[in-house]
Every structure is written in C-alpha cells, then in structure tokens.
Design a protein around this motif. Structure first.
Motif, PDB file in Angstrom:
ATOM      1  N   ALA A 256      -2.882  13.612  23.556  1.00 37.92           N
ATOM      2  CA  ALA A 256      -4.052  14.477  23.704  1.00 37.92           C
ATOM      3  C   ALA A 256      -4.773  14.245  25.031  1.00 37.92           C
ATOM      4  CB  ALA A 256      -5.022  14.250  22.538  1.00 37.92           C
ATOM      5  N   THR A 257      -4.623  13.047  25.616  1.00 40.57           N
ATOM      6  CA  THR A 257      -5.376  12.723  26.831  1.00 40.57           C
ATOM      7  C   THR A 257      -4.466  12.173  27.931  1.00 40.57           C
ATOM      8  OG1 THR A 257      -5.831  10.426  26.192  1.00 40.57           O
ATOM      9  CG2 THR A 257      -7.385  12.114  25.425  1.00 40.57           C
ATOM     10  N   ARG A 258      -4.931  12.279  29.153  1.00 39.04           N
ATOM     11  CA  ARG A 258      -4.197  11.729  30.302  1.00 39.04           C
ATOM     12  C   ARG A 258      -4.080  10.210  30.178  1.00 39.04           C
ATOM     13  NH1 ARG A 258      -7.497  15.048  35.042  1.00 39.04           N
ATOM     14  NH2 ARG A 258      -6.727  17.134  34.488  1.00 39.04           N
ATOM     15  N   LYS A 259      -5.178   9.593  29.762  1.00 34.17           N
ATOM     16  CA  LYS A 259      -5.196   8.130  29.644  1.00 34.17           C
ATOM     17  C   LYS A 259      -4.127   7.658  28.662  1.00 34.17           C
ATOM     18  CE  LYS A 259      -8.235   4.228  28.587  1.00 34.17           C
ATOM     19  NZ  LYS A 259      -9.600   3.822  28.137  1.00 34.17           N
ATOM     20  N   ARG A 277       5.206   9.786  32.937  1.00 32.26           N
ATOM     21  CA  ARG A 277       4.036  10.524  32.432  1.00 32.26           C
ATOM     22  C   ARG A 277       3.853  11.813  33.216  1.00 32.26           C
ATOM     23  NH1 ARG A 277       3.021  10.365  37.282  1.00 32.26           N
ATOM     24  NH2 ARG A 277       1.210   9.405  38.252  1.00 32.26           N
ATOM     25  N   TYR A 278       3.231  12.780  32.579  1.00 29.28           N
ATOM     26  CA  TYR A 278       2.989  14.081  33.207  1.00 29.28           C
ATOM     27  C   TYR A 278       1.682  14.634  32.636  1.00 29.28           C
ATOM     28  CZ  TYR A 278       4.020  18.835  34.933  1.00 29.28           C
ATOM     29  OH  TYR A 278       3.983  20.051  35.581  1.00 29.28           O
ATOM     30  N   HIS A 279       0.732  14.906  33.530  1.00 30.53           N
ATOM     31  CA  HIS A 279      -0.536  15.512  33.096  1.00 30.53           C
ATOM     32  C   HIS A 279      -1.177  16.244  34.271  1.00 30.53           C
ATOM     33  CE1 HIS A 279      -2.446  12.146  35.156  1.00 30.53           C
ATOM     34  NE2 HIS A 279      -1.829  11.285  34.363  1.00 30.53           N
ATOM     35  N   GLY A 280      -2.304  16.853  34.033  1.00 36.76           N
ATOM     36  CA  GLY A 280      -2.933  17.723  35.018  1.00 36.76           C
ATOM     37  C   GLY A 280      -3.329  17.042  36.312  1.00 36.76           C
ATOM     38  N   ALA A 281      -3.546  15.729  36.281  1.00 34.82           N
ATOM     39  CA  ALA A 281      -3.996  15.023  37.488  1.00 34.82           C
ATOM     40  C   ALA A 281      -2.836  14.525  38.354  1.00 34.82           C
ATOM     41  CB  ALA A 281      -4.878  13.837  37.092  1.00 34.82           C
ATOM     42  N   VAL A 282      -1.619  14.707  37.875  1.00 39.15           N
ATOM     43  CA  VAL A 282      -0.458  14.280  38.677  1.00 39.15           C
ATOM     44  C   VAL A 282      -0.325  15.204  39.883  1.00 39.15           C
ATOM     45  CG1 VAL A 282       2.055  14.018  38.687  1.00 39.15           C
ATOM     46  CG2 VAL A 282       0.739  13.333  36.668  1.00 39.15           C
ATOM     47  N   ASP A 283      -0.013  14.614  41.030  1.00 41.64           N
ATOM     48  CA  ASP A 283       0.140  15.366  42.275  1.00 41.64           C
ATOM     49  C   ASP A 283       1.177  16.490  42.115  1.00 41.64           C
ATOM     50  OD1 ASP A 283       2.059  15.296  44.987  1.00 41.64           O
ATOM     51  OD2 ASP A 283      -0.092  15.474  45.367  1.00 41.64           O
ATOM     52  N   LYS A 284       0.886  17.625  42.763  1.00 41.09           N
ATOM     53  CA  LYS A 284       1.741  18.804  42.625  1.00 41.09           C
ATOM     54  C   LYS A 284       3.195  18.513  42.986  1.00 41.09           C
ATOM     55  CE  LYS A 284       2.547  23.372  44.618  1.00 41.09           C
ATOM     56  NZ  LYS A 284       2.171  24.316  45.689  1.00 41.09           N
ATOM     57  N   LYS A 285       3.413  17.817  44.088  1.00 41.73           N
ATOM     58  CA  LYS A 285       4.781  17.516  44.524  1.00 41.73           C
ATOM     59  C   LYS A 285       5.476  16.627  43.507  1.00 41.73           C
ATOM     60  CE  LYS A 285       7.469  15.689  48.400  1.00 41.73           C
ATOM     61  NZ  LYS A 285       7.421  15.022  49.729  1.00 41.73           N
ATOM     62  N   GLU A 286       4.750  15.649  42.976  1.00 44.70           N
ATOM     63  CA  GLU A 286       5.336  14.748  41.983  1.00 44.70           C
ATOM     64  C   GLU A 286       5.666  15.503  40.698  1.00 44.70           C
ATOM     65  OE1 GLU A 286       4.486  10.544  39.627  1.00 44.70           O
ATOM     66  OE2 GLU A 286       2.959  11.345  40.990  1.00 44.70           O
ATOM     67  N   LYS A 287       4.807  16.452  40.340  1.00 48.76           N
ATOM     68  CA  LYS A 287       5.080  17.273  39.156  1.00 48.76           C
ATOM     69  C   LYS A 287       6.422  17.993  39.295  1.00 48.76           C
ATOM     70  CE  LYS A 287       0.453  18.429  37.447  1.00 48.76           C
ATOM     71  NZ  LYS A 287      -0.569  19.490  37.350  1.00 48.76           N
ATOM     72  N   GLU A 288       6.628  18.588  40.462  1.00 45.63           N
ATOM     73  CA  GLU A 288       7.879  19.321  40.699  1.00 45.63           C
ATOM     74  C   GLU A 288       9.082  18.389  40.609  1.00 45.63           C
ATOM     75  OE1 GLU A 288       7.682  21.435  44.361  1.00 45.63           O
ATOM     76  OE2 GLU A 288       6.040  22.745  43.730  1.00 45.63           O
TER      77      GLU A 288
END
Length: 503
Positions: A256-259, A277-288
């Motif tokens: 439920a949470t990033r933490k 881990r993958y959540h909204g605060a992860v850097d865009k490039k790292e997400k890709e």
C-alpha cells in the motif's frame, strides 16, 4: 503499406500482429467500430483491448478516399510510449505528444501529423495524448487541419469519481469535440467498471446509442486465496513460504505504501531473495529499466505500489501477493489480472492482517479529497474488507460487484476449495506449511534438549516456525529472524541448531 487488396480486420490482424484468429469479443468490437457505432468495451486486464481500436484505426487511416487519423487518450506517459514503440516496430505510423518532450520534438511531431495522408501513406495514423493535452491551443490548431476518424478513451474508468483512478481532466474530454469534425466514432475502453461507472462513462463522453461489450470478469485460471495473519511477523513468514513455493517463477508483491516496498526488499535480502521495488518516487529512467528487465525476465520479483502494472505486457506472471489490503475491489481485480495472462494456472494471495486497514483508512480520508470522494473511498474500502472476510465464493462477490450476477461457486478460490474438499482450516496461517505434528516434534526435541525448561520460555511458535522453514546455517543468519536478537543467538544457537536442522 498495403498492396491493392481488400483491407479486412483479419488481414491486418495477421499482417501486423501475427495472429490468425481474434480472441473472444475482439472481432465483435472491431466490427461495431467500423460500422461507426460509439462503443464502450469492458475487457479484463490482458483481454487484448489495444487490438480492438488499433485495427479500426489502420482501416480508417488507409481509406484512400477519406483517410482519417485516430486520437487515443491515455493516462500514463510510459503507457503511451510503450504502445507507440510497439506500433512503430510493426511498421505502423504512430506518435505520442506529452510534457516530457522538448518543444522542438513536439514541433517535429506536429509537422508529421499535418502531412497530407493522400500524398504520404506513411502519415501518422494514430496519435496518443493525455487528456490534459486536449486543452493545448497548439494541439487544437493542428488537429483542426486534419480529419479525425475515431477518438479512443483508454482507461475510461478514470472519468468517474467512483473509479479507482479518478482524473478530473477526463471529465472534460467532451469539450474537445467542438474542435474536430462531427462524424467521429467515440470509443471507450476499461478493465474495471460496474454499472454506475459504465453509465457515467457513456454520459460524460456523450456516446450516442453505444454498443456496450461486457466480457465476463471471471478469470478461471486464477486461484484466489486470502490468508489471515495475526501479526506482521506471521505475515512475513507466510510470504516467505509462498516465495519458496514459487521459487524461480515470476511474481509481483503489491504494497500500500512506498515505505513498505523498500522495507520488504531489505527484509527479503536478509534471506537471500532478490527483489526490486517500484513506486511513484522511483526515477523515470530507473522505472523504464525495471519494466524492461521484468518483461525480459531478468527480474523475477517486483515489490510495488499500484504504480506498477498498467501497460506491462508480460504473460507468464505466476503469482501475485497482496502484502497489504488494497483500497478497493477495482485495484485488487486489476492487480490480480496481471497474473496468468497466458491462460496457465496462477495464484493470487492476499495476506490479511487487520491492522493494515488503518493505512487505507488514512488514504480514504485524505484531506485533499472532497467530502463526496471521501465517502466513496470509505464505501469502496468497506467492500474490499468484506471480500477478504467472507466465507462465500470470492469470485462471485467480485462478479456481482461488477454487475455480473451469478450464484454458482467458482471452485477456484479458497472458500470454494474448503467446500469441495472439506478442508480443515489450520489454527493460524503459520501452520499452512509447518504442520501441527512438525511443531509437536520440534517442541519434543527441544524439551529433551533442555530437560525441565519448556521451549516456549525461550522460543515462540512463530520463531520455531521461522527456524524450521528457513534453517539458518549459522548464528549470524539466525539473528536475522524476527524476534531473535544477538542475546538469544549467543545464548541458545549452539544447542538449538542441531534440533532444528535434524528435525
């Protein structure tokens, strides 16, 4: 792009997508769109909705007498990019415009859109944009110069406050109609929409006498299981057992949470289990990079918030774990829908620790929301809570929630399995793998080892189970087990180890 042949849906399906046959419902949707009928299609996650609008878009774009462009409204930049890249690899002229692009790049795209399709068969056939882009004066001025054949709204549940991903700009899509030709086909797609949301989509988008396709929400290859956990420690142990059972397979753990995602990655590392881990605060490039590695099989286990999954096309996800209760049935259904897209049996586990409800309660009562939205959020949370607590068929509750009335048991959830096999429910989740007989044996051996001192005075049932399942090889590893610290390891490890490892 095409020789002088009759362009049919089957021809395009085979030529560009490499399939011989449509999936259930796809051709019916395609034919209604080609007949210029406004359409609302509710297809489960992984149901192949993109083909349903991409094929008509190509046919509209290839009409030599009246070539027309398709606009697709999508909520996520990453989703747009993935779809456009996939189309371009197939030789289909498509583009996207979003805020991440430079002004020069946007200008290049606008020129491509404006190119005369009667003189250039490689002119853009499909344009992907966010709903916010429809307000751009530059975009409007360019679109006014071309003919639009179809306007597609993807993830259309974002229109509704009752939807799980409400986006206010989706409410304003109909305002854009005044800037384009009137004879367009309006099409909406979603994976999760009950009757309330369906009606709101049709009204908001001004769909005229729409054809509505509703595919069954039932996923017969998914086994649904809710495991009641009395504590965070028990929940972690159950998770470890599930991961052991699915060793080497691809899976997603939703938090439920990033933490929580960060903490779980660190926790699993202590047991030599690699996860990302993958959540909204992860850097865009790292997400890709994470998405690509997951799709390519380099990463087997993702621990994520609900930011992960939309537009991720991977067919062999074998298990989903909900580490914490999701906020609503829509999110739960979408997330379990990422498992078993290849049609093979897959497992969906929910680790139900009642204290986790507090996390979703705080989200539901977010002060930034209106009082109406807060009330809706709380009602939805109550519905998912009932789904996790029920002794009835879980699939039936989901189907009824989405307006698909049924009373027939699915035989594909834990409650139905207990009915069929008369399965005796264990005392608690810990005993699903370490049986009562094993526990008794361990305690007996420990009692023999320590004579008059009862083993429960220095080891709880939970800690015995951890030791029994994990079998740490040394004192340092034993200290990683929740509840066992340096003091315990120094005092007890040498004498407990032989009992645990010879059990």
């Amino acid at each position: 792009m095409f020789e002088k042949v009759l362009i049919t849906p089957h021809l395009i399906l085979n030529k560009f997508f490499g399939y011989s046959n449509f999936r259930e419902g796809q051709l019916e949707i395609v034919n209604n769109i080609l007949a210029k009928k406004d359409t609302l299609a509710i297809l489960p996650t992984g149901g192949g909705k993109s083909i349903c609008f991409q094929i008509p878009a190509l046919i509209f774009g290839q009409n030599k007498n009246d070539p027309r462009t398709t606009i697709v409204i999508s909520p996520l930049i990453s989703l747009m990019k993935d779809q456009v890249d996939a189309l371009n690899r197939k030789g289909i002229p498509a583009c996207y415009i979003n805020s991440s692009m430079s002004k020069n790049k946007q200008q290049e795209i606008y020129k491509l859109i404006e190119s005369d399709p009667t003189k250039n068969e490689n002119s853009i056939k499909i344009i992907y944009v966010s709903p916010e882009r429809l307000k751009s004066t530059k975009f409007i001025s360019v679109i006014k110069k071309i003919k639009i054949g179809m306007l597609v709204v993807d993830e259309a549940h974002c229109i509704s406050q009752w939807g799980s991903d409400f986006r206010p700009h989706y409410k304003q899509i109909a305002d854009f109609y005044q800037h384009i030709n009137k004879d367009i086909v309006k099409v909406a797609f979603t994976a999760t929409a009950n009757k309330i949301i369906q009606d709101e989509i049709c009204t908001t988008l001004k769909l005229t006498n729409p054809f509505i396709y509703l595919k069954s929400f039932s996923r017969n290859n998914l086994f649904l299981e809710v495991i009641k956990c009395e504590s965070e420690t028990i929940k972690n142990l159950v998770m470890l057992r599930i991961l052991d059972q699915h060793s080497g397979q691809t899976g997603i753990i939703y938090c439920a949470t990033r933490k929580a995602t960060e903490n779980l990655v660190n926790f699993l590392q202590t047991f030599n289990i690699f996860a990302t881990r993958y959540h909204g605060a992860v850097d865009k490039k790292e997400k890709e990079e994470i998405q690509n590695s997951f799709i390519n099989g380099k990463i087997k286990l993702i621990i994520a918030t609900n930011a992960f999954g939309m537009g991720i096309d991977k067919s062999d996800v074998r298990f989903i774990i909900h580490y914490q209760i999701p906020g609503n049935i829509e999110n739960y259904y979408q997330e379990i829908g990422r498992a078993g897209r290849d049609g093979k049996p897959s497992n969906c586990y929910s680790l139900f620790y009642v204290d986790d409800i507090k996390i979703q309660m705080s989200f539901a009562q977010n002060n930034k929301e209106s009082s109406v939205q807060t009330k809706i959020n709380l009602q939805k949370l109550q519905q998912i809570y009932k789904l996790f607590k029920t002794k009835e068929c879980r699939t039936n509750i989901i189907l009824n929630y989405f307006g698909e009335a049924t009373q027939k048991r699915c035989h594909n959830c834990d409650n139905c399995k207990e009915q069929v096999f008369k399965h005796k429910e264990p005392k608690h989740a810990l005993l699903t793998k370490v049986s009562e007989s094993e526990m008794a044996l361990i305690k007996k051996l420990l009692l023999q080892k320590y004579m008059q001192k009862k083993p429960t005075t220095f080891l709880t049932d939970t800690e015995i189970c951890y030791l029994s399942v994990i079998k740490p090889n040394n004192k340092i590893d034993s200290m990683k087990i929740p509840g066992l610290g340096t003091g315990w390891a120094n005092k007890w490890w040498k004498t407990v180890a032989p009992v645990i490892n010879t059990k």
